[in-house]
Design a protein around this motif. Structure first.
Motif, mmCIF file in Angstrom:
data_model
loop_
_atom_site.group_PDB
_atom_site.id
_atom_site.type_symbol
_atom_site.label_atom_id
_atom_site.label_comp_id
_atom_site.label_asym_id
_atom_site.label_seq_id
_atom_site.Cartn_x
_atom_site.Cartn_y
_atom_site.Cartn_z
ATOM 1 N N ALA A 146 -12.884 -100.352 18.660
ATOM 2 C CA ALA A 146 -12.155 -99.851 17.491
ATOM 3 C C ALA A 146 -11.237 -100.930 16.917
ATOM 4 O O ALA A 146 -11.180 -101.119 15.697
ATOM 5 N N VAL A 147 -10.534 -101.658 17.778
ATOM 6 C CA VAL A 147 -9.636 -102.723 17.311
ATOM 7 C C VAL A 147 -10.430 -103.796 16.571
ATOM 8 O O VAL A 147 -10.012 -104.269 15.513
ATOM 9 N N GLU A 148 -11.583 -104.172 17.086
ATOM 10 C CA GLU A 148 -12.392 -105.181 16.416
ATOM 11 C C GLU A 148 -12.894 -104.675 15.064
ATOM 12 O O GLU A 148 -12.888 -105.405 14.075
ATOM 13 N N LEU A 149 -13.329 -103.421 15.007
ATOM 14 C CA LEU A 149 -13.811 -102.861 13.737
ATOM 15 C C LEU A 149 -12.678 -102.733 12.722
ATOM 16 O O LEU A 149 -12.875 -102.971 11.531
ATOM 17 N N LEU A 150 -11.489 -102.381 13.194
ATOM 18 C CA LEU A 150 -10.326 -102.313 12.303
ATOM 19 C C LEU A 150 -9.987 -103.706 11.762
ATOM 20 O O LEU A 150 -9.667 -103.860 10.588
ATOM 21 N N ALA A 151 -10.094 -104.717 12.611
ATOM 22 C CA ALA A 151 -9.816 -106.090 12.187
ATOM 23 C C ALA A 151 -10.827 -106.565 11.142
ATOM 24 O O ALA A 151 -10.520 -107.432 10.327
ATOM 25 N N GLN A 152 -12.024 -105.975 11.149
ATOM 26 C CA GLN A 152 -13.040 -106.322 10.154
ATOM 27 C C GLN A 152 -12.818 -105.585 8.840
ATOM 28 O O GLN A 152 -13.556 -105.789 7.883
ATOM 29 N N GLY A 153 -11.825 -104.704 8.803
ATOM 30 C CA GLY A 153 -11.470 -104.055 7.550
ATOM 31 C C GLY A 153 -11.951 -102.623 7.388
ATOM 32 O O GLY A 153 -11.792 -102.047 6.316
ATOM 33 N N LEU A 154 -12.538 -102.031 8.414
ATOM 34 C CA LEU A 154 -12.970 -100.640 8.294
ATOM 35 C C LEU A 154 -11.747 -99.726 8.378
ATOM 36 O O LEU A 154 -10.843 -99.963 9.177
ATOM 37 N N PRO A 155 -11.702 -98.674 7.564
ATOM 38 C CA PRO A 155 -10.534 -97.790 7.539
ATOM 39 C C PRO A 155 -10.411 -96.960 8.817
ATOM 40 O O PRO A 155 -11.414 -96.501 9.380
ATOM 41 N N GLU A 156 -9.176 -96.767 9.251
ATOM 42 C CA GLU A 156 -8.914 -96.003 10.468
ATOM 43 C C GLU A 156 -9.447 -94.571 10.366
ATOM 44 O O GLU A 156 -10.081 -94.077 11.305
ATOM 45 N N ALA A 157 -9.225 -93.900 9.245
ATOM 46 C CA ALA A 157 -9.687 -92.515 9.101
ATOM 47 C C ALA A 157 -11.209 -92.429 9.209
ATOM 48 O O ALA A 157 -11.751 -91.509 9.830
ATOM 49 N N TRP A 158 -11.903 -93.384 8.615
ATOM 50 C CA TRP A 158 -13.366 -93.406 8.669
ATOM 51 C C TRP A 158 -13.826 -93.606 10.112
ATOM 52 O O TRP A 158 -14.762 -92.961 10.572
ATOM 53 N N LEU A 159 -13.158 -94.515 10.841
ATOM 54 C CA LEU A 159 -13.512 -94.745 12.245
ATOM 55 C C LEU A 159 -13.219 -93.520 13.108
ATOM 56 O O LEU A 159 -13.974 -93.215 14.035
ATOM 57 N N CYS A 160 -12.137 -92.799 12.816
ATOM 58 C CA CYS A 160 -11.837 -91.562 13.557
ATOM 59 C C CYS A 160 -12.957 -90.535 13.356
ATOM 60 O O CYS A 160 -13.373 -89.876 14.311
ATOM 61 N N ALA A 212 -4.042 -102.272 17.477
ATOM 62 C CA ALA A 212 -4.114 -101.701 18.819
ATOM 63 C C ALA A 212 -3.673 -100.238 18.790
ATOM 64 O O ALA A 212 -4.308 -99.380 19.418
ATOM 65 N N ALA A 213 -2.608 -99.940 18.051
ATOM 66 C CA ALA A 213 -2.145 -98.555 17.945
ATOM 67 C C ALA A 213 -3.185 -97.697 17.221
ATOM 68 O O ALA A 213 -3.467 -96.568 17.634
ATOM 69 N N ALA A 214 -3.767 -98.233 16.160
ATOM 70 C CA ALA A 214 -4.797 -97.498 15.427
ATOM 71 C C ALA A 214 -6.038 -97.312 16.296
ATOM 72 O O ALA A 214 -6.671 -96.253 16.266
ATOM 73 N N GLY A 215 -6.393 -98.325 17.087
ATOM 74 C CA GLY A 215 -7.533 -98.207 18.002
ATOM 75 C C GLY A 215 -7.320 -97.089 19.002
ATOM 76 O O GLY A 215 -8.252 -96.336 19.326
ATOM 77 N N SER A 216 -6.107 -96.948 19.469
ATOM 78 C CA SER A 216 -5.778 -95.865 20.401
ATOM 79 C C SER A 216 -5.928 -94.505 19.710
ATOM 80 O O SER A 216 -6.421 -93.544 20.312
ATOM 81 N N ARG A 217 -5.538 -94.428 18.445
ATOM 82 C CA ARG A 217 -5.686 -93.159 17.703
ATOM 83 C C ARG A 217 -7.159 -92.821 17.482
ATOM 84 O O ARG A 217 -7.542 -91.645 17.509
ATOM 85 N N VAL A 218 -8.001 -93.833 17.281
ATOM 86 C CA VAL A 218 -9.437 -93.594 17.120
ATOM 87 C C VAL A 218 -10.000 -92.998 18.409
ATOM 88 O O VAL A 218 -10.763 -92.026 18.385
ATOM 89 N N VAL A 219 -9.604 -93.548 19.549
ATOM 90 C CA VAL A 219 -10.083 -93.025 20.833
ATOM 91 C C VAL A 219 -9.508 -91.636 21.092
ATOM 92 O O VAL A 219 -10.183 -90.775 21.667
ATOM 93 N N ASP A 220 -8.289 -91.383 20.636
ATOM 94 C CA ASP A 220 -7.716 -90.030 20.760
ATOM 95 C C ASP A 220 -8.546 -89.017 19.974
ATOM 96 O O ASP A 220 -8.734 -87.884 20.410
ATOM 97 N N ALA A 221 -9.047 -89.422 18.801
ATOM 98 C CA ALA A 221 -9.923 -88.536 18.021
ATOM 99 C C ALA A 221 -11.206 -88.257 18.790
ATOM 100 O O ALA A 221 -11.711 -87.129 18.798
ATOM 101 N N TYR A 222 -11.732 -89.276 19.456
ATOM 102 C CA TYR A 222 -12.928 -89.119 20.293
ATOM 103 C C TYR A 222 -12.650 -88.102 21.402
ATOM 104 O O TYR A 222 -13.423 -87.172 21.625
ATOM 105 N N ALA A 223 -11.513 -88.279 22.091
ATOM 106 C CA ALA A 223 -11.154 -87.395 23.205
ATOM 107 C C ALA A 223 -10.929 -85.966 22.722
ATOM 108 O O ALA A 223 -11.352 -85.003 23.382
ATOM 109 N N ALA A 224 -10.277 -85.795 21.572
ATOM 110 C CA ALA A 224 -10.030 -84.457 21.037
ATOM 111 C C ALA A 224 -11.344 -83.752 20.725
ATOM 112 O O ALA A 224 -11.511 -82.563 21.014
ATOM 113 N N SER A 225 -12.290 -84.488 20.157
ATOM 114 C CA SER A 225 -13.587 -83.898 19.849
ATOM 115 C C SER A 225 -14.373 -83.606 21.122
ATOM 116 O O SER A 225 -15.111 -82.628 21.193
#
Length: 165
Positions: free
Chosen positions: A71-85, A41-54
């Protein structure tokens, strides 16, 4: 049966007691699962923060909630946070708001997977097959083909059917 007897039987059928001692009838609590959910959930929030910053402006609440869920579902499937950002930044630049679709269509290579992240019995992805969908090829051996899905030959380096032989 009398009316009073019927009312009593209905009452006893409907009224059930809770599990004794406050026990959870569905099984024991699993703290490590809750911790992983919190981290995602925290990582999902950071992914959306990257979206907002861009994007250069705040994201509306409905869009934020949708992107965080994805983002949380994709992270749970094993995709890296940096790649999702990085994918989230691409989406914002193009005016897109569906992370599932963008990730599925992305041709960006994934960072090497962390050791032990694949399922038992499934070889590590070679990184060279699955031209149409490299993200899916990493996570789903069915996509490990040379050429289009379903028409290409199975990758000799990492498709489980070929490697097992």
């Amino acid at each position: 049966m009398t009316r009073e007897a019927l009312e009593t039987s209905h009452r006893t059928e409907r009224e059930t007691e809770a599990a004794p001692g406050g026990e959870n009838p569905s099984g024991p609590e699993v703290p490590h699962q809750r911790e992983a959910t919190r981290k995602n959930a925290a990582a999902g929030s950071r992914v959306v923060d990257a979206y907002a910053a861009s994007l250069g402006r705040p994201v509306m609440n409905g869009t934020r909630a949708k992107l965080e869920r994805q983002a949380v579902e994709l992270l749970a499937q094993g995709l890296p946070e940096a790649w999702l950002c990085d994918r989230a930044r691409e989406m914002a630049g193009r005016g897109w708001m569906d992370m599932f679709r963008h990730v599925e269509m992305s041709k960006a290579p994934l960072a090497p997977p962390a050791p032990g992240r694949t399922r038992p019995g499934v070889p590590e992805w070679c990184g060279q097959c699955g031209d149409d969908n490299p993200a899916a090829a990493r996570l789903n051996p069915r996509f490990r083909t040379l050429g289009e899905l379903g028409t290409g030959e199975k990758c000799p380096r990492c498709h489980p059917d070929v490697v097992a032989r």
